[in-house]
Design a protein around this motif. Structure first.
Motif, short mmCIF file in Angstrom:
data_model
loop_
_atom_site.label_atom_id
_atom_site.label_comp_id
_atom_site.label_asym_id
_atom_site.label_seq_id
_atom_site.Cartn_x
_atom_site.Cartn_y
_atom_site.Cartn_z
N TYR A 30 0.38 -1.40 -0.15
CA TYR A 30 0.22 0.11 0.03
C TYR A 30 1.11 1.03 -0.27
CZ TYR A 30 -4.11 -3.25 1.52
OH TYR A 30 -4.63 -3.67 1.57
N LEU A 35 -0.79 4.50 -1.08
CA LEU A 35 -2.33 4.96 -0.72
C LEU A 35 -2.10 4.99 1.28
CD1 LEU A 35 -3.46 1.01 -2.51
CD2 LEU A 35 -4.40 3.83 -2.98
N ILE A 59 -9.35 1.19 2.76
CA ILE A 59 -8.65 0.82 1.72
C ILE A 59 -9.77 -0.40 1.18
CG2 ILE A 59 -6.66 0.20 0.93
CD1 ILE A 59 -5.10 2.05 1.98
N LEU A 69 -7.75 -0.62 -6.62
CA LEU A 69 -6.64 0.08 -5.75
C LEU A 69 -6.57 1.35 -7.05
CD1 LEU A 69 -3.61 -2.65 -4.70
CD2 LEU A 69 -5.48 -1.22 -4.11
#
Length: 165
Positions: A30, A35, A59, A69
């Motif tokens: 991530y 993210l 997420i 994503l």
């Protein structure tokens, strides 16, 4: 693993993994995809602010409903830097994703229904097959798996195992 004190504002990657239920490798992934973010200590260890827990939950929930994503990253990028999504953010984003999810559901329902017909006919006769012969386009040419003789691969949505290639 030692418990986090209430006044501690940062989490190690192990603590974040334990609290979020997400593997350390997924957290690293991530982070590599932008993210979530961390800071590095003098010893080059990752430290995450506690609000990253909510980002990780956001997420994971987004992934669970099928959001790619890339779309999640774009949504998080719309938030002011460093801010964690709130309930209002989730409501706004999920409303925007709703139409896309509804379309995916319809596509999957159509695929399920067409796949049932495909298995039912076994592609021994393409007179009824909605995947290989939508609207019985080949019906005027007679029965049989004519299209398969001309193709090296089964039609989209119809694997060789299911359609008798």
């Amino acid at each position: 693993m030692p418990r986090l004190s209430l006044d501690h504002r940062e989490l190690t990657v192990g603590q974040l993994a334990e609290r979020s239920g997400v593997a350390v490798s997924a957290l690293h992934f991530y982070e590599s995809k932008g993210l979530i973010g961390s800071r590095r200590t003098a010893g080059n260890q990752r430290r995450y602010t506690r609000d990253v827990l909510r980002r990780v939950a956001f997420i994971r929930l987004s992934q669970r409903v099928g959001i790619p994503l890339n779309d999640i990253r774009e949504a998080l990028a719309l938030l002011p830097e460093g801010r964690t999504p709130t309930r209002a953010d989730w409501a706004r984003l999920s409303a925007g994703w709703r139409a896309e999810l509804d379309e995916r559901i319809l596509q999957l329902q159509r695929l399920r229904d067409d796949l049932t017909d495909c298995i039912g006919c076994g592609c021994l006769s393409l007179q009824r097959c909605r995947l290989s012969n939508p609207g019985d386009e080949l019906g005027d040419e007679g029965p049989g798996a004519r299209r398969f003789a001309a193709q090296s691969q089964p039609p989209a949505g119809c694997s060789a195992d299911l359609c008798g290639d």
